[in-house]
Scaffold this motif. Sequence first.
Motif, PDB file in Angstrom:
ATOM      1  N   ASP A   1     -24.870  -4.896 -16.291  1.00 10.44           N
ATOM      2  CA  ASP A   1     -24.628  -4.908 -14.850  1.00 10.44           C
ATOM      3  C   ASP A   1     -25.849  -4.547 -14.009  1.00 10.44           C
ATOM      4  OD1 ASP A   1     -24.935  -2.301 -15.510  1.00 10.44           O
ATOM      5  OD2 ASP A   1     -22.897  -1.673 -15.028  1.00 10.44           O
ATOM      6  N   PHE A   2     -26.982  -4.292 -14.621  1.00  9.55           N
ATOM      7  CA  PHE A   2     -28.233  -3.943 -13.933  1.00  9.55           C
ATOM      8  C   PHE A   2     -28.195  -2.566 -13.250  1.00  9.55           C
ATOM      9  CE2 PHE A   2     -28.415  -8.480 -14.509  1.00  9.55           C
ATOM     10  CZ  PHE A   2     -29.688  -8.643 -15.025  1.00  9.55           C
ATOM     11  N   MET A   3     -27.055  -1.881 -13.352  1.00 11.57           N
ATOM     12  CA  MET A   3     -27.000  -0.520 -12.816  1.00 11.57           C
ATOM     13  C   MET A   3     -27.673   0.427 -13.819  1.00 11.57           C
ATOM     14  SD  MET A   3     -25.218  -0.997 -10.095  1.00 11.57           S
ATOM     15  CE  MET A   3     -24.469   0.534  -9.571  1.00 11.57           C
TER      16      MET A   3
ATOM     17  N   ALA B   1     -44.453  -9.762  -5.291  1.00 16.63           N
ATOM     18  CA  ALA B   1     -45.104  -8.689  -4.520  1.00 16.63           C
ATOM     19  C   ALA B   1     -44.723  -7.320  -5.058  1.00 16.63           C
ATOM     20  CB  ALA B   1     -44.722  -8.793  -3.047  1.00 16.63           C
ATOM     21  N   ILE B   2     -43.516  -7.207  -5.645  1.00 17.65           N
ATOM     22  CA  ILE B   2     -43.143  -5.892  -6.184  1.00 17.65           C
ATOM     23  C   ILE B   2     -43.410  -5.818  -7.688  1.00 17.65           C
ATOM     24  CG2 ILE B   2     -41.491  -5.305  -4.373  1.00 17.65           C
ATOM     25  CD1 ILE B   2     -39.263  -6.110  -6.418  1.00 17.65           C
ATOM     26  N   ARG B   3     -44.092  -6.852  -8.189  1.00 20.68           N
ATOM     27  CA  ARG B   3     -44.556  -6.789  -9.589  1.00 20.68           C
ATOM     28  C   ARG B   3     -46.076  -6.685  -9.629  1.00 20.68           C
ATOM     29  NH1 ARG B   3     -40.334 -11.158 -12.276  1.00 20.68           N
ATOM     30  NH2 ARG B   3     -38.477  -9.870 -11.890  1.00 20.68           N
TER      31      ARG B   3
ATOM     32  N   LYS C   1     -33.971   1.582  -3.558  1.00 24.36           N
ATOM     33  CA  LYS C   1     -34.840   0.510  -3.093  1.00 24.36           C
ATOM     34  C   LYS C   1     -34.052  -0.286  -2.078  1.00 24.36           C
ATOM     35  CE  LYS C   1     -36.774  -0.113  -7.673  1.00 24.36           C
ATOM     36  NZ  LYS C   1     -37.060  -1.005  -8.783  1.00 24.36           N
ATOM     37  N   SER C   2     -34.717  -0.766  -1.034  1.00 24.08           N
ATOM     38  CA  SER C   2     -33.971  -1.598  -0.094  1.00 24.08           C
ATOM     39  C   SER C   2     -34.005  -3.029  -0.615  1.00 24.08           C
ATOM     40  CB  SER C   2     -34.587  -1.521   1.297  1.00 24.08           C
ATOM     41  OG  SER C   2     -35.979  -1.661   1.198  1.00 24.08           O
ATOM     42  N   HIS C   3     -32.943  -3.418  -1.284  1.00 24.61           N
ATOM     43  CA  HIS C   3     -32.900  -4.762  -1.873  1.00 24.61           C
ATOM     44  C   HIS C   3     -32.877  -5.835  -0.793  1.00 24.61           C
ATOM     45  CE1 HIS C   3     -31.732  -4.294  -6.332  1.00 24.61           C
ATOM     46  NE2 HIS C   3     -32.621  -3.414  -5.963  1.00 24.61           N
TER      47      HIS C   3
END
Length: 513
Positions: free
Chosen positions: A467-469, A397-399, A343-345
């Motif tokens: 770590d959200f990874m 918007a992404i939810r 995803k382009s964060h």
Amino acid sequence: MDHQTVIVLDFGGQYNQLIARRVRECGVYCEVKPSSTPLAELRALDPIGIILTGGPNSVYLDESPKLDPDIFTWGVPILGICYGCQLMAHLLGGRVVPAQADAAREYGKTDTRFDPDCPLFRDVESTGVTWMSHGDYMERAPEGFRITAHSAACPNAAIADEARGFYGVQFHPEVNHTRHGTDMIRRFLCDVCHARRDWVMEDYRRTAVQDLRERIGDGKVLLALSGGVDSSVAAALLAEAVGPQLTCVFVDHGLLRKDEGDQVEQVFSRRAMNFIRVDASDRFLARLARVEEPERKRKIIGEEFIRVFEEEAKRIGAVDFLAQGTIYPDVIESGAGDAAVIKSHHNVGGLPDYVDFKEIVEPLRMLFKDEVRQLGRELGLPEYLVARQPFPGPGLAIRVIGEVTRDKLELLREADAIFREEMARAGEDRRLSQFFAALTNMRSVGVMGDGRTYDYAIALRAVTTDDFMTADWARIPYELLDRVGVRIVNEVKGVNRVLYDITAKPPGTVEFE
Ligand code: XMP
């Protein structure tokens, strides 16, 4: 700044940031430096101790990262962890070999016996559990070292040369799976390095304010404030340092959670600085009309954000400094290699090309997230701001899966607010890393009263992660899920079904888009 420093020398292991966080948690400042850093540069930091981290390589291979052996003549205490331990052993005359088949190769939780006379192990019982992850094996310890721990597969699980202050552990004391691991690190810092434990947020605040005043002088500073933890704490710190010279631009893209925009305004419009809230929701929604593809949405929001910010910056005129809320993990991670783009964060960090400024100022660049939160508390920010969960730059918007409309956003905001309220009431909010509601683009049939409904389904997502990874879905109590489901269907018109997401990351991601 006036504090002692420990160097964490990075050999590429996956837990290296965790080592640094543990050191800081012990009240000792540390910096992570690449293993290739010249010794003179390390020496200039005047460290009280050095920690050699783990890494994926084998010390006996030519291409593996090395270390200038002169480091062992400084008289500075050294703790080697996993690869770091093997490297120290290798350089000081020990012998490291590949483990034969499964003989001494260990991965995971391992029963370990400790020598209680070793300073590192003063707080642990003689038998415990450590987290091992190594394919190589220290066959012989270097001269002057004694063996201070062993496991069934690994007779040399820890070594010590107390006279020189050199210690090595084959396991990972920094991970939670090693029982009393942080105590071992603390013992190294306090008993071996004689750390004063002078890394205190109150002092940091004072010296950071002084430093910012010196650096900024009477210059003008511009900050893009998102309302997230990092930019909020950066704003509060800069406000304390150079308030009247600071302008914070809060671009409200209309994609925030319930009441969030007003909360940000309430906190910052009262502080001694210039606060500008730009209501740009119409613009964002207009550009998002009929767009369904997640990456396209992300790109549009990122671009529009820059455009709005740029327009405001033009109105303000030339500034001397552009402030950013960069934090230490971003600094350590930059140059992390070429991972695939999932995803382009987007966050409000990447703007500088478009704004007329002379220098960048990053007042949080040496702090970990927990420290940023602590500093925020020191600065008197409210708990709901400093304890805020990560919230993606593209916001709701992404939810909202598929096309984003004002009505759908409104519906999602209400459902999400109910979920958050119930989670907080049950105390789950402190236990979990992130949780939120998403609006699926699925409509289905239901029955309410005596009538048929054909409405949307809300998906609830709650995860635990370090770590959200990677992340696991959270096991939250059924009664709580029940309450949330009932309330959402009853209170949010347009929703007739509530789903709970039980996908880990990977293979899922935390956000839906
Ligand atoms: P994913 O969905 O990639 O999310 O598993 C991992 C973490 O990153 C957050 N996230 C973002 N944060 N800008 C951000 O600043 C973004 O565009 C963005 N997308 C996802 C997400 O909320 C989770 O904490």
